[in-house]
Design an enzyme around this catalytic site. Sequence first.
Site, short mmCIF file in Angstrom:
data_model
loop_
_atom_site.label_atom_id
_atom_site.label_comp_id
_atom_site.label_asym_id
_atom_site.label_seq_id
_atom_site.Cartn_x
_atom_site.Cartn_y
_atom_site.Cartn_z
N HIS A 123 -18.67 14.57 1.20
CA HIS A 123 -17.49 15.91 0.55
C HIS A 123 -18.25 16.83 1.25
O HIS A 123 -19.22 17.61 1.05
CB HIS A 123 -17.80 16.07 -1.02
CG HIS A 123 -16.92 17.16 -1.38
ND1 HIS A 123 -17.20 17.52 -2.72
CD2 HIS A 123 -16.07 18.16 -1.03
CE1 HIS A 123 -16.50 18.55 -2.99
NE2 HIS A 123 -15.78 18.74 -2.00
N SER A 152 -22.34 11.12 -7.84
CA SER A 152 -22.82 12.12 -6.68
C SER A 152 -24.29 12.64 -6.96
O SER A 152 -25.03 12.73 -8.11
CB SER A 152 -22.17 13.45 -7.25
OG SER A 152 -22.72 14.61 -6.76
N ASP A 156 -13.71 15.74 -9.04
CA ASP A 156 -14.80 15.92 -8.88
C ASP A 156 -15.39 17.16 -9.69
O ASP A 156 -14.83 18.36 -9.30
CB ASP A 156 -15.22 16.27 -7.37
CG ASP A 156 -16.82 16.52 -7.08
OD1 ASP A 156 -17.42 16.44 -7.81
OD2 ASP A 156 -17.10 16.82 -5.83
N ASP A 184 -22.69 15.37 -1.19
CA ASP A 184 -22.20 16.66 -0.96
C ASP A 184 -22.84 17.55 -0.08
O ASP A 184 -24.06 17.82 -0.35
CB ASP A 184 -22.39 17.69 -2.44
CG ASP A 184 -21.30 16.69 -3.53
OD1 ASP A 184 -20.15 16.79 -3.44
OD2 ASP A 184 -21.89 16.54 -4.57
N MET A 235 -18.50 20.64 1.91
CA MET A 235 -18.40 22.05 1.51
C MET A 235 -18.81 22.96 2.50
O MET A 235 -20.02 23.64 2.31
CB MET A 235 -18.97 22.22 -0.06
CG MET A 235 -17.86 21.50 -1.00
SD MET A 235 -18.86 21.43 -2.64
CE MET A 235 -19.87 19.99 -2.44
N MET A 281 -10.89 19.40 -6.98
CA MET A 281 -11.98 19.93 -7.53
C MET A 281 -11.65 20.19 -9.11
O MET A 281 -10.56 20.70 -9.22
CB MET A 281 -12.39 21.20 -6.89
CG MET A 281 -13.12 20.84 -5.65
SD MET A 281 -14.52 19.82 -5.68
CE MET A 281 -15.79 20.64 -6.67
N MET A 311 -23.30 21.10 1.64
CA MET A 311 -23.02 22.57 1.62
C MET A 311 -23.77 23.33 2.47
O MET A 311 -25.05 23.31 2.81
CB MET A 311 -23.55 23.04 0.15
CG MET A 311 -22.85 22.19 -0.94
SD MET A 311 -23.50 22.90 -2.63
CE MET A 311 -23.06 21.51 -3.70
N HIS A 322 -21.11 9.50 -3.45
CA HIS A 322 -20.77 10.77 -3.17
C HIS A 322 -21.66 11.50 -2.66
O HIS A 322 -22.67 11.72 -3.49
CB HIS A 322 -19.99 11.41 -4.42
CG HIS A 322 -19.20 12.43 -4.24
ND1 HIS A 322 -17.98 12.55 -3.71
CD2 HIS A 322 -19.44 13.86 -4.30
CE1 HIS A 322 -17.56 13.89 -3.53
NE2 HIS A 322 -18.49 14.66 -3.94
#
Length: 225
Positions: free
Chosen positions: A65, A7, A175, A34, A67, A136, A36, A32
Site C-alpha cells: 500500500h 498489516s 483498510d 504500508d 501512501m 480507506m 509512507m 499488507h
Amino acid sequence: MYELSPSILSADFNCLGEQLALLEREGCRWVHIDVMDGMFAPSISYGMPVIQSIRKNSRLFFDIHMMVEEPGRYVQAMKESGADLLTVHAEACTHLDRTLSAIREAGMKAAVALNPATPLEAIRYVYDKLDMVLQMTVNPGFGGQSYIPAMTEKIRELRKRLDEAGYQKVDIEVDGGVNQKTLDAVLEAGASIIVAGSAVFKGDISANIARFREKIGTYAQGKEG
Ligand code: DX5
Ligand code: ZN
C-alpha cells in the site's frame, strides 16, 4: 476471493521476520505492507530495503500500500523488491491511468486506493486497469484509528458500481479500524480483502488471526457456496 491481509505497521519490528513466519503458520496467505513518505501520509514507515529483506524468508503474497506522492516513480523498484500487488492512491497520482498500466506491465497486480472523502467518480474510467480497489476506512497515516461509519455505505455503492459495469472480479479491500466489531459490516457491504493491523498484532496474534479467518471463511462459504 476472500483474504485476511494483516498489516505489519502494527507488528513488532524487533522480530519482524518471526512475526511474518507466524502469519504463514497461522494460515495467512497475504501480508499488507504500508509504505509512507511523510508527504502524502503524515508519518514515515519503511520502503524498499525492508521489503527486499523480508522477501527472502517469506512466501506470503506481498500486498503493498503506497501512501506516497507520485508512486509511479517506484513501480520498478517495488517489483524488484518483491511486491506482488501495488496499490497507489488516486489522490497521489497526476497520471493515474499511466501509473496503473505501468504496474501491470511490470508484472504486478494493480490496485487503486481512495481516501474516505474521495468520490468514487475518481476511478470511474480506470476499472479495466484494476485488480482491486482499496477503500480507506480511516484517514491514512497510523494504525489503531477508529473505523469511519460512513464508509460502509461507500463500500456498498462501490461494489454496486463495479458489478453493474461488469467488473465483478475486481475485489474491494478495506483498510483501517477493522476489528471483530466492524468486520461484519464491511463484509456485508461487499469487501472481500480485509486489512487489519492492531486487531491482529495486539494481544494474542494466533488467536486474533483464528477469529478473523473463521468469520471471513464462514462469510465466504455463504457467498461462494
Ligand atoms: C493506515 C494504514 C493501515 C493500518 C491499519 O494508514 O494504511 O494499513 O496499518 O491499521 P488498523 O487495522 O490498526 O486500523
Ligand atoms: Zn494500509
